[in-house]
Design an enzyme around this catalytic site. Structure first.
Site, PDB file in Angstrom:
ATOM      1  N   ASN A   8      -7.199  -2.817   2.761  1.00 35.35           N
ATOM      2  CA  ASN A   8      -7.293  -1.493   3.374  1.00 35.35           C
ATOM      3  C   ASN A   8      -8.657  -0.922   2.998  1.00 35.35           C
ATOM      4  O   ASN A   8      -8.861  -0.526   1.850  1.00 35.35           O
ATOM      5  CB  ASN A   8      -6.153  -0.614   2.836  1.00 35.35           C
ATOM      6  N   LYS A  10      -9.978   1.766   3.995  1.00 38.35           N
ATOM      7  CA  LYS A  10     -10.009   3.240   3.991  1.00 38.35           C
ATOM      8  C   LYS A  10     -11.254   3.714   4.770  1.00 38.35           C
ATOM      9  O   LYS A  10     -11.627   3.076   5.740  1.00 38.35           O
ATOM     10  CB  LYS A  10      -9.950   3.770   2.554  1.00 38.35           C
ATOM     11  N   HIS A  94       0.409   5.831   4.819  1.00 42.12           N
ATOM     12  CA  HIS A  94      -0.280   5.682   3.529  1.00 42.12           C
ATOM     13  C   HIS A  94      -0.216   7.018   2.783  1.00 42.12           C
ATOM     14  O   HIS A  94      -0.279   8.080   3.400  1.00 42.12           O
ATOM     15  CB  HIS A  94      -1.734   5.249   3.757  1.00 42.12           C
ATOM     16  N   GLU A  96      -2.322   8.586   1.189  1.00 43.55           N
ATOM     17  CA  GLU A  96      -3.458   9.481   1.430  1.00 43.55           C
ATOM     18  C   GLU A  96      -3.255  10.271   2.715  1.00 43.55           C
ATOM     19  O   GLU A  96      -3.672  11.421   2.828  1.00 43.55           O
ATOM     20  CB  GLU A  96      -4.766   8.661   1.445  1.00 43.55           C
ATOM     21  N   GLY A 170      -6.302   3.262  -6.755  1.00 38.09           N
ATOM     22  CA  GLY A 170      -7.685   3.585  -7.109  1.00 38.09           C
ATOM     23  C   GLY A 170      -7.878   4.009  -8.552  1.00 38.09           C
ATOM     24  O   GLY A 170      -8.950   4.479  -8.929  1.00 38.09           O
ATOM     25  N   SER A 210      -4.362  -0.748  -7.223  1.00 41.99           N
ATOM     26  CA  SER A 210      -5.218  -1.383  -8.241  1.00 41.99           C
ATOM     27  C   SER A 210      -4.987  -2.880  -8.373  1.00 41.99           C
ATOM     28  O   SER A 210      -5.078  -3.436  -9.477  1.00 41.99           O
ATOM     29  CB  SER A 210      -5.066  -0.677  -9.593  1.00 41.99           C
TER      30      SER A 210
HETATM   31  P1  PGA Z   1      -6.555   0.361  -4.426  1.00 44.63           P
HETATM   32  O1  PGA Z   1      -5.888   1.011  -3.113  1.00 44.63           O
HETATM   33  O2  PGA Z   1      -6.334  -1.130  -4.336  1.00 44.63           O
HETATM   34  O3  PGA Z   1      -7.996   0.741  -4.372  1.00 44.63           O
HETATM   35  O4  PGA Z   1      -5.828   0.936  -5.603  1.00 44.63           O
HETATM   36  C1  PGA Z   1      -4.696   0.515  -2.569  1.00 44.63           C
HETATM   37  C2  PGA Z   1      -4.315   1.287  -1.328  1.00 44.63           C
HETATM   38  O5  PGA Z   1      -4.438   2.513  -1.310  1.00 44.63           O
HETATM   39  O6  PGA Z   1      -3.868   0.688  -0.333  1.00 44.63           O
END
Ligand code: PGA
Length: 247
Positions: A8, A10, A94, A96, A170, A210
């Site tokens: 992803n 983003k 998601h 977010e 993240g 992560s």
């Molecule tokens: P990350 O994000 O691997 O940077 O923690 C995962 C995600 O939000 O899909």
């Protein structure tokens, strides 16, 4: 079932990022990956990345879609448009988007159904916040999101679930193997109740938050973990290839 490693991106990536898809393709050349491989770039890059990935093991997905096929929705993009641009899947719900855009499970379900109607796989995201985990509400939050967001008639061919604890995204933090196993088992049981035992076992449940080359093998070995949804570590082909190699 074949696991899925989905990246992803983003709100990251410009035209020059096509080079990462080419590098990823090169890294997969020769040895067929043990998992399905997907990159979900921002909408502006779905078309060029799908063109670059054509004929390779890399599939392209998107990060969000509108509930309608077309119409007066300035700034939005429909699932049919993403499909037309070469996407095979779309992430919906998601955390977010749930947080930044106030998306409810009801809306996420409608988006997932629109995605499936357009011929895309819906990757439906669920996950608790840190406050919810600390309050002991993880399983009830995840169950409510699953019940509310799962598209009607979900099957393994149309739907993927991604469990992403909000506090792990993240942050460099990951849940323990026991915590991941507990939630994935609960999601599998929830899917059984909402679909059938057979369908529940055909729907992939990804872990996200992560995931890195250094922890992927351990996370992917946990019961009921059928792949990864990867943010930061999917931006560079080298890192993502390291995760793919963990399957
Ligand atoms: P990350 O994000 O691997 O940077 O923690 C995962 C995600 O939000 O899909």
């Amino acid at each position: 079932m074949k696991p899925l490693a989905a990246g992803n991106w983003k709100m990251n990536g410009l035209k020059a990022s096509v080079s990462e898809i080419n590098a990823l393709k090169d890294s997969l050349d020769g040895a067929a990956p043990a998992c399905d491989v997907m990159i979900c770039p921002p909408a502006t890059l779905v078309l060029p990345l799908a063109d670059a990935a054509a004929g390779s093991a890399v599939q392209i997905g998107a990060q969000d879609c509108h509930t309608a096929v077309s119409g007066a929705h300035t700034g939005d993009i429909s699932a049919a448009m993403l499909k037309d641009a070469g996407a095979a899947a779309v992430i919906v719900g998601h955390s977010e988007r749930r947080a930044d855009h106030g998306e409810t499970s009801e809306l996420v379900k409608t988006k997932a159904e629109a995605a499936i109607a357009a011929g895309l796989t819906a990757i439906v995201c669920l996950g608790e916040t840190l406050a919810e985990r600390e309050a002991g509400d993880t399983l009830s939050v995840v169950h409510a999101q699953l019940n509310g967001s799962l598209p009607g008639g979900a099957t393994g061919a149309t739907t993927v679930i991604a469990y992403e604890p909000v506090w792990a995204i993240g942050s460099g933090l990951t849940p323990t193997a026991d915590q991941v196993a507990e939630v994935h088992q609960a999601i599998r049981a929830g899917l059984s109740a909402l679909t059938s035992a057979e369908e529940a076992h055909s729907i992939r449940i990804l872990y996200g938050g992560s995931v890195k080359p250094s922890n992927a093998a351990e996370l992917m070995a946990i019961d009921n973990v059928d792949g990864a949804l990867v943010g930061g570590a999917s931006l560079a082909a080298d890192d993502f290839a390291g995760i793919i190699a963990a399957f």
